[in-house]
Scaffold this active site. Structure first.
Site, mmCIF file in Angstrom:
data_model
loop_
_atom_site.group_PDB
_atom_site.id
_atom_site.type_symbol
_atom_site.label_atom_id
_atom_site.label_comp_id
_atom_site.label_asym_id
_atom_site.label_seq_id
_atom_site.Cartn_x
_atom_site.Cartn_y
_atom_site.Cartn_z
ATOM 1 C CD GLU A 174 -2.634 1.262 -0.045
ATOM 2 O OE1 GLU A 174 -3.317 0.327 -0.468
ATOM 3 O OE2 GLU A 174 -2.485 2.327 -0.688
ATOM 4 C CG LEU A 176 -2.709 4.421 2.636
ATOM 5 C CD1 LEU A 176 -2.527 5.252 3.893
ATOM 6 C CD2 LEU A 176 -4.043 3.720 2.715
ATOM 7 C CE LYS A 229 4.969 0.931 1.684
ATOM 8 N NZ LYS A 229 4.193 2.132 1.508
ATOM 9 C CB CYS A 285 5.911 3.530 7.219
ATOM 10 S SG CYS A 285 4.442 2.625 7.714
ATOM 11 C CE LYS A 288 6.451 -0.354 9.607
ATOM 12 N NZ LYS A 288 6.565 -0.935 8.269
HETATM 13 P P1 NAD Z 1 -1.897 -0.525 12.657
HETATM 14 O O1 NAD Z 1 -1.067 -0.840 13.827
HETATM 15 O O2 NAD Z 1 -2.686 0.745 12.612
HETATM 16 O O3 NAD Z 1 -2.957 -1.716 12.428
HETATM 17 C C1 NAD Z 1 -2.624 -3.066 12.470
HETATM 18 C C2 NAD Z 1 -3.774 -3.826 13.138
HETATM 19 O O4 NAD Z 1 -3.565 -5.232 12.988
HETATM 20 C C3 NAD Z 1 -3.902 -3.580 14.638
HETATM 21 O O5 NAD Z 1 -5.191 -3.028 14.920
HETATM 22 C C4 NAD Z 1 -3.733 -4.985 15.269
HETATM 23 O O6 NAD Z 1 -4.566 -5.191 16.392
HETATM 24 C C5 NAD Z 1 -4.127 -5.888 14.128
HETATM 25 N N1 NAD Z 1 -3.604 -7.252 14.212
HETATM 26 C C6 NAD Z 1 -2.313 -7.650 14.337
HETATM 27 N N2 NAD Z 1 -2.239 -9.000 14.317
HETATM 28 C C7 NAD Z 1 -3.506 -9.467 14.186
HETATM 29 C C8 NAD Z 1 -4.078 -10.766 14.105
HETATM 30 N N3 NAD Z 1 -3.313 -11.871 14.115
HETATM 31 N N4 NAD Z 1 -5.411 -10.885 14.001
HETATM 32 C C9 NAD Z 1 -6.194 -9.786 13.960
HETATM 33 N N5 NAD Z 1 -5.719 -8.520 14.016
HETATM 34 C C10 NAD Z 1 -4.386 -8.365 14.121
HETATM 35 O O7 NAD Z 1 -0.946 -0.611 11.390
HETATM 36 P P2 NAD Z 1 -1.084 0.184 10.002
HETATM 37 O O8 NAD Z 1 -0.589 1.565 10.132
HETATM 38 O O9 NAD Z 1 -2.438 -0.057 9.438
HETATM 39 O O10 NAD Z 1 0.008 -0.591 9.136
HETATM 40 C C11 NAD Z 1 -0.207 -1.922 8.708
HETATM 41 C C12 NAD Z 1 0.867 -2.283 7.694
HETATM 42 O O11 NAD Z 1 0.744 -1.430 6.545
HETATM 43 C C13 NAD Z 1 2.304 -2.107 8.173
HETATM 44 O O12 NAD Z 1 3.089 -3.128 7.612
HETATM 45 C C14 NAD Z 1 2.720 -0.771 7.605
HETATM 46 O O13 NAD Z 1 4.118 -0.702 7.393
HETATM 47 C C15 NAD Z 1 1.983 -0.746 6.291
HETATM 48 N N6 NAD Z 1 1.655 0.589 5.766
HETATM 49 C C16 NAD Z 1 1.194 1.558 6.615
HETATM 50 C C17 NAD Z 1 0.825 2.798 6.099
HETATM 51 C C18 NAD Z 1 0.295 3.894 6.987
HETATM 52 O O14 NAD Z 1 0.089 4.996 6.481
HETATM 53 N N7 NAD Z 1 0.044 3.666 8.266
HETATM 54 C C19 NAD Z 1 0.897 3.028 4.721
HETATM 55 C C20 NAD Z 1 1.353 2.003 3.891
HETATM 56 C C21 NAD Z 1 1.721 0.782 4.425
HETATM 57 C C1 UGA Z 2 4.482 7.651 3.768
HETATM 58 C C2 UGA Z 2 4.514 7.596 2.240
HETATM 59 O O1 UGA Z 2 4.314 8.909 1.724
HETATM 60 C C3 UGA Z 2 3.427 6.663 1.711
HETATM 61 O O2 UGA Z 2 3.529 6.544 0.294
HETATM 62 C C4 UGA Z 2 3.583 5.284 2.355
HETATM 63 O O3 UGA Z 2 2.548 4.426 1.921
HETATM 64 C C5 UGA Z 2 3.539 5.434 3.865
HETATM 65 O O4 UGA Z 2 4.593 6.345 4.283
HETATM 66 C C6 UGA Z 2 3.781 4.146 4.586
HETATM 67 O O5 UGA Z 2 4.329 3.211 4.029
HETATM 68 O O6 UGA Z 2 3.418 4.157 5.759
HETATM 69 P P1 UGA Z 2 3.048 8.927 5.595
HETATM 70 O O7 UGA Z 2 4.145 8.532 6.499
HETATM 71 O O8 UGA Z 2 1.659 8.647 6.003
HETATM 72 O O9 UGA Z 2 3.248 8.241 4.157
HETATM 73 O O10 UGA Z 2 3.112 10.501 5.304
HETATM 74 P P2 UGA Z 2 4.091 11.405 4.418
HETATM 75 O O11 UGA Z 2 3.275 12.426 3.743
HETATM 76 O O12 UGA Z 2 4.976 10.614 3.561
HETATM 77 O O13 UGA Z 2 4.959 12.137 5.526
HETATM 78 C C7 UGA Z 2 5.921 11.446 6.303
HETATM 79 C C8 UGA Z 2 6.689 12.438 7.143
HETATM 80 O O14 UGA Z 2 7.549 13.225 6.324
HETATM 81 C C9 UGA Z 2 5.795 13.438 7.892
HETATM 82 O O15 UGA Z 2 6.313 13.650 9.173
HETATM 83 C C10 UGA Z 2 5.882 14.688 7.056
HETATM 84 O O16 UGA Z 2 5.662 15.866 7.785
HETATM 85 C C11 UGA Z 2 7.314 14.596 6.551
HETATM 86 N N1 UGA Z 2 7.526 15.334 5.288
HETATM 87 C C12 UGA Z 2 6.938 14.923 4.138
HETATM 88 C C13 UGA Z 2 8.360 16.436 5.281
HETATM 89 O O17 UGA Z 2 8.929 16.827 6.330
HETATM 90 N N2 UGA Z 2 8.563 17.107 4.102
HETATM 91 C C14 UGA Z 2 7.986 16.723 2.943
HETATM 92 O O18 UGA Z 2 8.235 17.381 1.904
HETATM 93 C C15 UGA Z 2 7.144 15.606 2.960
#
Ligand code: NAD
Ligand code: UGA
Length: 478
Positions: A174, A176, A229, A285, A288
């Site tokens: 993902e 987003l 990713k 993210c 990590k």
């Molecule tokens: P999150 O912590 O918000 O949500 C994960 C959920 O999974 C939790 O609510 C947890 O209780 C649940 N869970 C874990 N193990 C489980 C199980 N065995 N059965 C049922 N529920 C279970 O995490 P997130 O931010 O949604 O991120 C999820 C993944 O997506 C991560 O790998 C992250 O790196 C990736 N990702 C996150 C973002 C973002 O913007 N947050 C964007 C792109 C990708």
């Molecule tokens: C980021 C990526 O943009 C997504 O494409 C990805 O899916 C996601 O991580 C993920 O894997 O979790 P996110 O962390 O939600 O998304 O938000 P961003 O808009 O990327 O911002 C990340 C951090 O960088 C924030 O603290 C933001 O303030 C900072 N940032 C971003 C800056 O300081 N300057 C910029 O120009 C852009």
């Protein structure tokens, strides 16, 4: 249930993990594919109850546009539940969207992804699935995780009644970003699907084709998809660290980082996005995923490559530290007993997520120095701030050293302060009334703008000192 390998029709989707990715992504799929029943499962009962809350302002993820979608499809073809068993049994496709944080202890601690939740999901799917099931990695995972999932699933090739069960594994990371998640899901730059069997790739692709143009759906092998990713996030974070390193040079030389990033970004080969300097990247993210990339490189003995990417994280930590040090220096080298207001606690605007927020780091540094903090954020709850600052005392009645207070009202938060630090670029901070704020602050008062969104001239005209990240003061020409 449809388990016909020759048909592309999917009737039931299950998503394990109702977090920042699982919730919004499944809401959009349900909205765009009304003939598919989408069930989001989570083991966290509190989270599931909030997703089911009648008051849509209480759903656990704040994203512009999300509650309107949830209102349209919840309990029609989108369901939030803790019932893992039935959700897995009925699913044609299962998305694994669980958390994959950095390992806290043991082998690879501090760098490698902790895959225990992903492994648990694979085992649960292996135990409960029926017939043929497509399992999709939605979580961000180290390259070659699909092999682990496949091994676990293959070891569960018959169900309790000795019926054969089979699995296809896809990687569909993902992209987003929080705060713009709905827009990103509706109009993605690309949808990436990595896999080995064409049937599964086409089945998932068909779902996205309900709203995403086919030319934006990219298919690759599993390993390229998993690695892309990590690399995407590393490249984005690299741009932020690059411009942040230059912000310090601007301050030292009299240049202005806004002007520099504009001039640099106008080169179409470089582009303008992600060149906005700030207090360092936060979010769950970037850090990590880079650390995971570093771990992978070291695992394959690519130490020079690892060192290159690790520097992105080091610069990020340094940016937060240097901002804190600068604040202390401007406040005569002493913040002990001073009241400092922090505006914004989420890691960026338009989200209630505080994971890795620069505000937490800066608040921690200042609390250790003895400052008294007043904290405001339009969307982050008082309870969340208390969890993030658990090592420090909260002081609800008066203020004592090394303590913090939460304030619901931004003007209340600024009363009697010696200094203000703007850490998150919330829209509502742009229109603050500095005339009345200045009257209520202690003098000499300071405003530290780490996001470059405030009107410095107005602030100075109202008798306050103003420091803006990346803005050098006019130096005398030699
Ligand atoms: P999150 O912590 O918000 O949500 C994960 C959920 O999974 C939790 O609510 C947890 O209780 C649940 N869970 C874990 N193990 C489980 C199980 N065995 N059965 C049922 N529920 C279970 O995490 P997130 O931010 O949604 O991120 C999820 C993944 O997506 C991560 O790998 C992250 O790196 C990736 N990702 C996150 C973002 C973002 O913007 N947050 C964007 C792109 C990708
Ligand atoms: C980021 C990526 O943009 C997504 O494409 C990805 O899916 C996601 O991580 C993920 O894997 O979790 P996110 O962390 O939600 O998304 O938000 P961003 O808009 O990327 O911002 C990340 C951090 O960088 C924030 O603290 C933001 O303030 C900072 N940032 C971003 C800056 O300081 N300057 C910029 O120009 C852009």
């Amino acid at each position: 249930m449809n388990k016909n390998l020759n048909s592309f029709e999917v009737l039931n989707i299950c998503c394990i993990g109702a977090g920042y990715v699982g919730g919004p992504t499944m809401a959009v799929i349900a909205d765009k594919c009304r003939n598919i029943k989408v069930t989001v499962v989570d083991k966290n009962s509190k989270r599931i109850n909030l997703w089911n809350d009648i008051n849509l302002d209480n759903i656990p993820v704040f994203e512009p546009g999300l509650k309107e979608i949830v209102a349209r499809v919840r309990n029609k073809n989108l369901f939030f539940t803790q019932n893992l068993k039935d959700s897995i049994k009925n699913a044609d496709i299962i998305f694994i969207s669980v958390n994959t944080p950095i390992k806290q202890s043991g082998l690879g601690a501090g760098f490698a992804s902790d895959l225990k939740w992903v492994e648990k999901c694979a085992r649960q799917i292996g135990e409960l699935a029926l017939g043929h099931t497509i399992v999709v990695e939605k979580s961000t995972l180290p390259v070659r995780t699909a092999r682990v999932i496949k091994q676990i699933l293959n070891s569960a090739s018959t169900d309790n009644n000795s019926n054969k069960r089979t699995f296809s594994i896809l990687s569909n990371p993902e992209f987003l970003a929080e705060g713009t998640a709905i827009n990103d899901l509706l109009y993605p730059d690309r949808v990436l699907i990595g896999g080995e069997d064409d049937y599964a790739i086409q089945t998932l692709s068909k779902i996205y084709q309900n709203w995403v143009p086919q030319k934006k759906i990219l298919t690759t092998n599993l390993w390229s998809s998993e690695l892309s990713k990590l690399v995407s996030n590393a490249f984005l974070a690299q741009r932020v660290s690059s411009i942040n390193s230059i912000s310090a040079l601007c301050e030292a030389t009299g240049a202005n980082v806004k002007e520099v990033s504009n001039a640099v970004g106008l080169d179409s080969r470089i582009g303008r996005e992600f060149l906005n300097s700030g207090p360092g990247f936060g979010g769950s993210c970037f850090k990590k995923d880079i650390l995971n990339l570093v771990y992978l490189c070291r695992f394959f003995n690519l130490n020079e490559v690892a060192d290159f990417w690790y520097q992105i994280v080091l610069i990020n930590d340094w940016q937060q530290k240097r901002i804190y040090e600068l604040i202390v220096k401007k406040l005569f080298g002493n913040v002990d007993g001073k009241i400092i207001t922090i505006l914004g606690f989420s890691f960026k605007s338009n989200t209630n997520d505080t994971r890795e927020s620069p505000a937490i780091k800066i608040a921690n540094y200042l609390l250790i120095e003895g400052a008294q903090l007043k904290i405001h954020d339009p969307k982050v709850s008082h309870q969340q701030i208390a969890m993030d600052l658990k090592d420090f005392q909260e002081d609800k009645n008066g203020m004592s050293l090394n303590s913090w207070q939460f304030s619901k009202d931004v003007y209340e938060a600024l009363k009697n302060s010696d200094a203000v630090i703007l850490t998150t670029e919330w829209e509502e901070y742009k229109g603050l009334d500095w005339r009345s704020i200045s009257k209520s602050m202690r003098k000499p008062g300071w405003v530290f703008d780490t996001r470059k969104i405030l009107n410095g001239i107005e602030i100075k005209n109202n008798g306050l000192n103003y420091w803006c990240l990346g803005e050098g003061s006019d130096l005398e020409m030699i």
